[in-house]
Design a protein around this motif. Structure first.
Motif, PDB file in Angstrom:
ATOM      1  N   VAL A  34       8.161  94.645  30.720  1.00 49.54           N
ATOM      2  CA  VAL A  34       7.646  95.735  31.543  1.00 49.54           C
ATOM      3  C   VAL A  34       8.709  96.106  32.567  1.00 49.54           C
ATOM      4  N   VAL A  35       9.129  97.362  32.530  1.00 50.38           N
ATOM      5  CA  VAL A  35      10.143  97.854  33.464  1.00 50.38           C
ATOM      6  C   VAL A  35       9.557  99.068  34.185  1.00 50.38           C
ATOM      7  N   PRO A  36       8.946  98.856  35.320  1.00 48.99           N
ATOM      8  CA  PRO A  36       8.324  99.980  36.052  1.00 48.99           C
ATOM      9  C   PRO A  36       9.360 100.866  36.709  1.00 48.99           C
ATOM     10  N   TRP A  37       9.683 101.936  36.045  1.00 47.67           N
ATOM     11  CA  TRP A  37      10.718 102.810  36.559  1.00 47.67           C
ATOM     12  C   TRP A  37      10.314 103.482  37.871  1.00 47.67           C
ATOM     13  N   VAL A  38       8.996 103.546  38.124  1.00 56.63           N
ATOM     14  CA  VAL A  38       8.546 104.158  39.381  1.00 56.63           C
ATOM     15  C   VAL A  38       8.902 103.300  40.581  1.00 56.63           C
ATOM     16  N   LEU A  39       9.202 102.029  40.358  1.00 54.52           N
ATOM     17  CA  LEU A  39       9.622 101.117  41.434  1.00 54.52           C
ATOM     18  C   LEU A  39      11.141 100.987  41.520  1.00 54.52           C
ATOM     19  N   GLY A  40      11.834 101.899  40.875  1.00 53.57           N
ATOM     20  CA  GLY A  40      13.298 101.884  40.934  1.00 53.57           C
ATOM     21  C   GLY A  40      13.949 100.981  39.918  1.00 53.57           C
ATOM     22  N   LYS A  41      13.174 100.489  38.970  1.00 55.26           N
ATOM     23  CA  LYS A  41      13.744  99.586  37.968  1.00 55.26           C
ATOM     24  C   LYS A  41      14.077 100.391  36.711  1.00 55.26           C
ATOM     25  N   LYS A  42      15.182 100.009  36.086  1.00 48.94           N
ATOM     26  CA  LYS A  42      15.598 100.679  34.861  1.00 48.94           C
ATOM     27  C   LYS A  42      16.500  99.753  34.048  1.00 48.94           C
ATOM     28  N   VAL A  43      16.704 100.127  32.798  1.00 52.34           N
ATOM     29  CA  VAL A  43      17.615  99.397  31.928  1.00 52.34           C
ATOM     30  C   VAL A  43      18.964 100.109  31.952  1.00 52.34           C
ATOM     31  N   ALA A  44      19.981  99.424  32.427  1.00 52.94           N
ATOM     32  CA  ALA A  44      21.311 100.023  32.534  1.00 52.94           C
ATOM     33  C   ALA A  44      22.021 100.090  31.192  1.00 52.94           C
ATOM     34  N   GLY A  45      21.679  99.189  30.275  1.00 50.58           N
ATOM     35  CA  GLY A  45      22.315  99.202  28.967  1.00 50.58           C
ATOM     36  C   GLY A  45      21.939  97.971  28.175  1.00 50.58           C
ATOM     37  N   TYR A  46      22.466  97.943  26.960  1.00 52.67           N
ATOM     38  CA  TYR A  46      22.186  96.834  26.048  1.00 52.67           C
ATOM     39  C   TYR A  46      23.497  96.170  25.634  1.00 52.67           C
ATOM     40  N   LEU A  47      23.382  94.895  25.340  1.00 50.91           N
ATOM     41  CA  LEU A  47      24.562  94.116  24.957  1.00 50.91           C
ATOM     42  C   LEU A  47      24.228  93.293  23.724  1.00 50.91           C
ATOM     43  N   SER A  48      25.020  93.472  22.677  1.00 52.48           N
ATOM     44  CA  SER A  48      24.789  92.740  21.435  1.00 52.48           C
ATOM     45  C   SER A  48      25.356  91.321  21.536  1.00 52.48           C
ATOM     46  N   LEU A  49      24.615  90.361  21.030  1.00 55.51           N
ATOM     47  CA  LEU A  49      25.066  88.966  21.002  1.00 55.51           C
ATOM     48  C   LEU A  49      25.590  88.564  19.633  1.00 55.51           C
ATOM     49  N   ARG A  50      25.707  89.504  18.734  1.00 56.72           N
ATOM     50  CA  ARG A  50      26.182  89.200  17.386  1.00 56.72           C
ATOM     51  C   ARG A  50      27.706  89.005  17.383  1.00 56.72           C
ATOM     52  N   VAL A  51      28.149  88.237  16.407  1.00 56.93           N
ATOM     53  CA  VAL A  51      29.589  88.021  16.248  1.00 56.93           C
ATOM     54  C   VAL A  51      30.215  89.291  15.693  1.00 56.93           C
ATOM     55  N   GLN A  52      31.255  89.766  16.346  1.00 49.45           N
ATOM     56  CA  GLN A  52      31.953  90.976  15.913  1.00 49.45           C
ATOM     57  C   GLN A  52      33.401  90.626  15.596  1.00 49.45           C
ATOM     58  N   GLN A  53      34.040  91.481  14.834  1.00 57.84           N
ATOM     59  CA  GLN A  53      35.421  91.229  14.423  1.00 57.84           C
ATOM     60  C   GLN A  53      36.288  92.422  14.777  1.00 57.84           C
ATOM     61  N   LEU A  54      37.472  92.095  15.303  1.00 58.85           N
ATOM     62  CA  LEU A  54      38.445  93.122  15.663  1.00 58.85           C
ATOM     63  C   LEU A  54      39.768  92.786  14.987  1.00 58.85           C
ATOM     64  N   ASP A  55      40.278  93.705  14.164  1.00 57.85           N
ATOM     65  CA  ASP A  55      41.561  93.514  13.484  1.00 57.85           C
ATOM     66  C   ASP A  55      42.667  94.150  14.327  1.00 57.85           C
ATOM     67  N   VAL A  56      43.622  93.316  14.734  1.00 57.50           N
ATOM     68  CA  VAL A  56      44.712  93.774  15.595  1.00 57.50           C
ATOM     69  C   VAL A  56      46.022  93.660  14.824  1.00 57.50           C
ATOM     70  N   ARG A  57      46.739  94.755  14.707  1.00 55.85           N
ATOM     71  CA  ARG A  57      48.054  94.767  14.052  1.00 55.85           C
ATOM     72  C   ARG A  57      49.132  94.591  15.121  1.00 55.85           C
ATOM     73  N   CYS A  58      49.921  93.553  14.958  1.00 53.13           N
ATOM     74  CA  CYS A  58      50.979  93.288  15.938  1.00 53.13           C
ATOM     75  C   CYS A  58      52.250  92.868  15.215  1.00 53.13           C
ATOM     76  N   GLU A  59      53.375  93.087  15.889  1.00 53.24           N
ATOM     77  CA  GLU A  59      54.686  92.773  15.325  1.00 53.24           C
ATOM     78  C   GLU A  59      55.177  91.436  15.863  1.00 53.24           C
ATOM     79  N   THR A  60      55.730  90.618  14.990  1.00 57.24           N
ATOM     80  CA  THR A  60      56.266  89.323  15.384  1.00 57.24           C
ATOM     81  C   THR A  60      57.518  89.038  14.573  1.00 57.24           C
ATOM     82  N   LYS A  61      58.214  87.965  14.937  1.00 56.27           N
ATOM     83  CA  LYS A  61      59.466  87.616  14.271  1.00 56.27           C
ATOM     84  C   LYS A  61      59.352  86.241  13.657  1.00 56.27           C
TER      85      LYS A  61
END
Length: 222
Positions: A34-61
């Motif tokens: 219960v988020v009573p917005w009339v009392l100044g409460k709101k949901v600022a955003g959502y955050l996923s707890l799932r595992v995510q993957q990011l592929d990074v291309r980088c140069e090395t020697k």
């Protein structure tokens, strides 16, 4: 995720960030809230707890000084107990992770280059020390050879000009001359240090025998 009037549903593997009048209030776990917005409460955003993957291309020697482009796969997820930090302190998670990977790759490359430079310096230092010792030994050997050659020439010249003298007689005379020259130099020295050496015909005989033995051994090993 859904919201009807003051009721809010948070899906599984997701958390919601609740604020009160713009200030962080709580982290809402999956379920109905219960988020009573009339009392100044709101949901600022959502955050996923799932595992995510990011592929990074980088140069090395590589170790053989070849530059290659590799793909680093980074798997990440937000922790439920750190959800507020992840939501408020990270502006762009993927770009920040990418920058971190790039920095790590550059630091690794710099560390490898530094280690390689130190290795080269150690090798060159060792080679220089070995060359210096070799040249010093070569110089000593040439000096000793020059002394032996000079004594041999003196013996041959004296034997040729004074008939009836043997090589041993000439060598003894040369050693006695050198012995007295040494004594003269020590006596004429202005230094206060004292040098004790055996003196007398027997001492000269011993010195002559030692020098002859040394010359014979040097001739054998040549």
């Amino acid at each position: 995720m859904g919201q009807s009037l003051c009721c809010l549903q948070v899906d599984q593997s997701t958390v919601a960030i609740k604020e009160t009048f713009g200030k962080f209030d709580d982290v809402l776990e999956p379920g109905c809230h219960v988020v009573p917005w009339v009392l100044g409460k709101k949901v600022a955003g959502y955050l996923s707890l799932r595992v995510q993957q990011l592929d990074v291309r980088c140069e090395t020697k590589t170790k053989d000084n070849v530059f290659v482009t590799v793909v680093a796969s980074v798997q990440y997820r937000a922790l439920a107990n750190k959800a507020a930090d992840a939501f408020y302190k990270l502006s762009n998670t993927r770009e920040q992770i990418q920058s971190y990977v790039f920095d790590a790759a550059r630091l690794r490359l710099a560390a490898n280059e530094k280690a390689e430079a130190e290795k080269i310096l150690q090798i060159k230092r060792a080679e220089g020390e070995a060359e210096s010792k070799y040249l010093a030994g070569l110089g000593i050997a040439r000096q000793r050879q020059a002394i032996v050659d000079g004594l041999r020439d003196s013996v041959l010249a004296f034997s040729a000009n004074v008939p009836g003298t043997s090589a041993k007689d000439v060598m003894d005379m040369v050693l006695i001359t050198q012995y007295f020259d040494t004594m003269k130099e020590i006596g004429a020295s202005s230094k206060s240090s004292a040098v004790f050496i055996p003196h007398g015909p027997g001492a000269v005989k011993d010195v002559a025998a030692q020098v002859r033995d040394g010359l014979l051994q040097g001739k054998v090993f040549q």
